[in-house]
Design a protein around this motif. Structure first.
Motif, PDB file in Angstrom:
ATOM      1  N   ALA A 149       0.834  -1.205   0.000  1.00  0.00           N
ATOM      2  CA  ALA A 149       0.000   0.000   0.000  1.00  0.00           C
ATOM      3  C   ALA A 149       0.868   1.254   0.000  1.00  0.00           C
ATOM      4  O   ALA A 149       0.549   2.253  -0.666  1.00  0.00           O
ATOM      5  CB  ALA A 149      -0.933  -0.008   1.210  1.00  0.00           C
ATOM      6  N   ASP A 150       1.977   1.220   0.733  1.00  0.00           N
ATOM      7  CA  ASP A 150       2.892   2.364   0.755  1.00  0.00           C
ATOM      8  C   ASP A 150       3.582   2.541  -0.597  1.00  0.00           C
ATOM      9  O   ASP A 150       3.899   3.672  -0.999  1.00  0.00           O
ATOM     10  CB  ASP A 150       3.944   2.183   1.849  1.00  0.00           C
ATOM     11  N   ALA A 151       3.829   1.426  -1.300  1.00  0.00           N
ATOM     12  CA  ALA A 151       4.529   1.496  -2.586  1.00  0.00           C
ATOM     13  C   ALA A 151       3.636   2.043  -3.696  1.00  0.00           C
ATOM     14  O   ALA A 151       4.134   2.559  -4.696  1.00  0.00           O
ATOM     15  CB  ALA A 151       5.044   0.112  -2.980  1.00  0.00           C
ATOM     16  N   ASP A 205      -7.342   5.186   7.781  1.00  0.00           N
ATOM     17  CA  ASP A 205      -6.245   5.773   7.013  1.00  0.00           C
ATOM     18  C   ASP A 205      -6.028   5.032   5.703  1.00  0.00           C
ATOM     19  O   ASP A 205      -5.874   5.645   4.641  1.00  0.00           O
ATOM     20  CB  ASP A 205      -4.964   5.762   7.848  1.00  0.00           C
ATOM     21  N   VAL A 206      -6.040   3.696   5.747  1.00  0.00           N
ATOM     22  CA  VAL A 206      -5.841   2.896   4.534  1.00  0.00           C
ATOM     23  C   VAL A 206      -6.990   3.114   3.556  1.00  0.00           C
ATOM     24  O   VAL A 206      -6.778   3.293   2.351  1.00  0.00           O
ATOM     25  CB  VAL A 206      -5.713   1.403   4.900  1.00  0.00           C
ATOM     26  N   ALA A 207      -8.218   3.127   4.066  1.00  0.00           N
ATOM     27  CA  ALA A 207      -9.374   3.336   3.190  1.00  0.00           C
ATOM     28  C   ALA A 207      -9.353   4.727   2.560  1.00  0.00           C
ATOM     29  O   ALA A 207      -9.744   4.899   1.397  1.00  0.00           O
ATOM     30  CB  ALA A 207     -10.671   3.131   3.988  1.00  0.00           C
ATOM     31  N   GLU A 208      -8.880   5.728   3.300  1.00  0.00           N
ATOM     32  CA  GLU A 208      -8.785   7.087   2.748  1.00  0.00           C
ATOM     33  C   GLU A 208      -7.748   7.142   1.632  1.00  0.00           C
ATOM     34  O   GLU A 208      -7.961   7.796   0.601  1.00  0.00           O
ATOM     35  CB  GLU A 208      -8.432   8.074   3.859  1.00  0.00           C
ATOM     36  N   ARG A 209      -6.616   6.457   1.830  1.00  0.00           N
ATOM     37  CA  ARG A 209      -5.604   6.429   0.770  1.00  0.00           C
ATOM     38  C   ARG A 209      -6.131   5.689  -0.461  1.00  0.00           C
ATOM     39  O   ARG A 209      -5.870   6.093  -1.603  1.00  0.00           O
ATOM     40  CB  ARG A 209      -4.321   5.759   1.277  1.00  0.00           C
ATOM     41  N   TRP A 210      -6.858   4.606  -0.219  1.00  0.00           N
ATOM     42  CA  TRP A 210      -7.474   3.864  -1.320  1.00  0.00           C
ATOM     43  C   TRP A 210      -8.424   4.772  -2.103  1.00  0.00           C
ATOM     44  O   TRP A 210      -8.401   4.811  -3.333  1.00  0.00           O
ATOM     45  CB  TRP A 210      -8.212   2.669  -0.737  1.00  0.00           C
ATOM     46  N   LEU A 211      -9.221   5.532  -1.394  1.00  0.00           N
ATOM     47  CA  LEU A 211     -10.182   6.424  -2.036  1.00  0.00           C
ATOM     48  C   LEU A 211      -9.481   7.561  -2.777  1.00  0.00           C
ATOM     49  O   LEU A 211      -9.934   7.999  -3.835  1.00  0.00           O
ATOM     50  CB  LEU A 211     -11.139   6.989  -0.987  1.00  0.00           C
ATOM     51  N   ASP A 212      -8.357   8.055  -2.246  1.00  0.00           N
ATOM     52  CA  ASP A 212      -7.597   9.090  -2.943  1.00  0.00           C
ATOM     53  C   ASP A 212      -7.146   8.599  -4.312  1.00  0.00           C
ATOM     54  O   ASP A 212      -7.148   9.358  -5.291  1.00  0.00           O
ATOM     55  CB  ASP A 212      -6.369   9.493  -2.115  1.00  0.00           C
ATOM     56  N   HIS A 213      -6.733   7.332  -4.379  1.00  0.00           N
ATOM     57  CA  HIS A 213      -6.244   6.773  -5.643  1.00  0.00           C
ATOM     58  C   HIS A 213      -7.377   6.415  -6.601  1.00  0.00           C
ATOM     59  O   HIS A 213      -7.189   6.457  -7.824  1.00  0.00           O
ATOM     60  CB  HIS A 213      -5.399   5.516  -5.383  1.00  0.00           C
ATOM     61  N   LEU A 224     -14.556   2.831   3.535  1.00  0.00           N
ATOM     62  CA  LEU A 224     -14.311   4.023   4.352  1.00  0.00           C
ATOM     63  C   LEU A 224     -15.534   4.349   5.197  1.00  0.00           C
ATOM     64  O   LEU A 224     -15.409   4.745   6.366  1.00  0.00           O
ATOM     65  CB  LEU A 224     -13.927   5.210   3.474  1.00  0.00           C
ATOM     66  N   MET A 225     -16.731   4.183   4.642  1.00  0.00           N
ATOM     67  CA  MET A 225     -17.949   4.395   5.426  1.00  0.00           C
ATOM     68  C   MET A 225     -17.988   3.449   6.621  1.00  0.00           C
ATOM     69  O   MET A 225     -18.257   3.863   7.755  1.00  0.00           O
ATOM     70  CB  MET A 225     -19.181   4.179   4.540  1.00  0.00           C
TER      71      MET A 225
END
Length: 371
Positions: A149-151, A205-213, A224-225
């Motif tokens: 996920a970080d990569a 945090d992970v779901a927010e990054r997923w949604l950003d992408h 995220l919900m």
């Protein structure tokens, strides 16, 4: 020379804006075609005929000029990689009629990190019906998924196109879809595992990054919900739903699917049962009005900073932009949202015309003192 060859590390980051580094130094390739050649060889394993590579990258140049341009791009790559006839660590394998890329032990490619985690996640899902990994195996999977996920910095070769090489751009678009799918499973499995483990803030945090992408991903929005709702942030969960509907409308896509609609209805019903009249009124003010669109990412950053502050850290956020871009509206929407969480908001303002010394602080503190 032998010692130098053994320590030269090549990093290829092809997810997001492409980056290439050798021993930490950014490679400065003279042309975009040289970078395209490196990316293609690194992704498509095995030898490739020179004639096909020339046709792929220089389709309008003709056979002779295309082969010449290929030789020039290859020479540029070899020079930047420090590969000579005497080099012992060679990654570009050059034959008379073909080229290939050899990913040695000193080569790091972000695609491999994503793919390894993707395969591990698929194996996890395949076994989940019988005996899913537990203990150390589960922790190892979480670490692997977290690194992947970080990569993932963005889509494959983000923003990189060759207007005069349509076949290359077609290939790159296929790769974008492939890696978007693999990254989606990584984010999905990681956020779900974190929720199951009770690490709710990390899951948010992970779901927010997923949604950003991938803002249009229904799975990302639903996750995220759920994560925000599990954190106790019912208003934030409903805000994700409202922003998702707005994003779909902007992109001329259908309404959210029935599962997301049902989840939103369930959360809203729960919120109404537990909310006081005062908080219900705040929630009604919090929902964005129809004109409040196009600021989902910025609003998400502010809510993320809010949660970090709630966890015990001092956070400062600045909203910058040209006049008339909606900075005040964004700030007011965030303040209304924070109040809906039960937050005690201190508000002060200043203008370019000046005012009393420490005027904004006095304005912010006075209502609290009066209470």
């Amino acid at each position: 020379m032998e010692r130098e060859a053994s320590v030269r590390k090549l990093e290829l980051k092809l997810l997001g804006p492409p980056e290439t580094r050798l021993d930490g130094r950014v490679l400065t390739l003279r042309t975009r075609k040289a970078l395209a050649l490196l990316a293609y060889l690194a992704v498509e394993h095995g030898p490739h005929p020179r004639e096909e590579l020339a046709e792929l990258l220089w389709p309008k140049s003709g056979r002779s000029k295309g082969r010449t341009a290929l030789r020039s791009a290859l020479a540029d790559l070899r020079r930047e990689l420090g590969e000579t006839k005497d080099s012992r660590a060679v990654r570009l394998l050059v034959e008379h009629d073909s080229l290939s890329f050899d990913a040695t032990s000193d080569t790091e490619i972000d695609l491999e990190t994503i793919n390894a985690a993707f395969e591990a996640a698929r194996t996890f899902l395949a076994r989940s019906g019988s005996e899913p990994p537990q203990g150390d195996l589960r922790r190892e999977l979480l670490v692997q998924l977290g690194e992947a996920a970080d990569a993932y910095r963005g889509e494959f070769l983000q923003g990189f196109y060759l207007d005069d090489a349509p076949e290359f751009d077609y290939w790159a678009n296929l790769e974008r879809e492939r890696w978007r799918t693999e990254a989606g499973l990584v984010f999905d499995r990681l956020s779900e595992c974190l929720l199951e483990a009770g690490s709710t803030r990390e899951a948010v945090d992970v779901a927010e990054r997923w949604l950003d992408h991938d803002p249009l991903s229904e799975d990302a929005n639903e996750r995220l919900m759920r994560a925000r709702y599990a954190l106790g942030d019912t208003a934030g969960a409903l805000l994700v739903y409202e922003q998702y509907r707005s994003t779909l409308k902007q992109n001329l896509v259908a309404e959210p699917g029935p599962e997301v609609e049902a989840l939103a209805a369930r959360i809203e019903a729960e919120n109404r049962r537990t909310a006081s009249p005062l908080s219900s009124a705040r929630y009604a003010r919090r929902l964005p009005e129809p004109p409040f669109v196009g600021r989902a990412k910025e609003f998400g950053i502010l809510t993320r900073e809010y949660h970090l502050a709630r966890s015990g850290g001092l956070r400062i956020a600045s909203i910058l932009g040209e006049a008339g871009m909606g900075k005040t509206r964004l700030a007011n929407e965030f303040i209304s949202w924070a109040e809906a969480q039960g937050t005690d908001v201190l508000f002060g303002s200043a203008s370019e015309s000046g005012g009393l010394p420490y005027g904004p602080l006095v304005e912010a503190i006075r209502p609290r003192l009066e209470r």
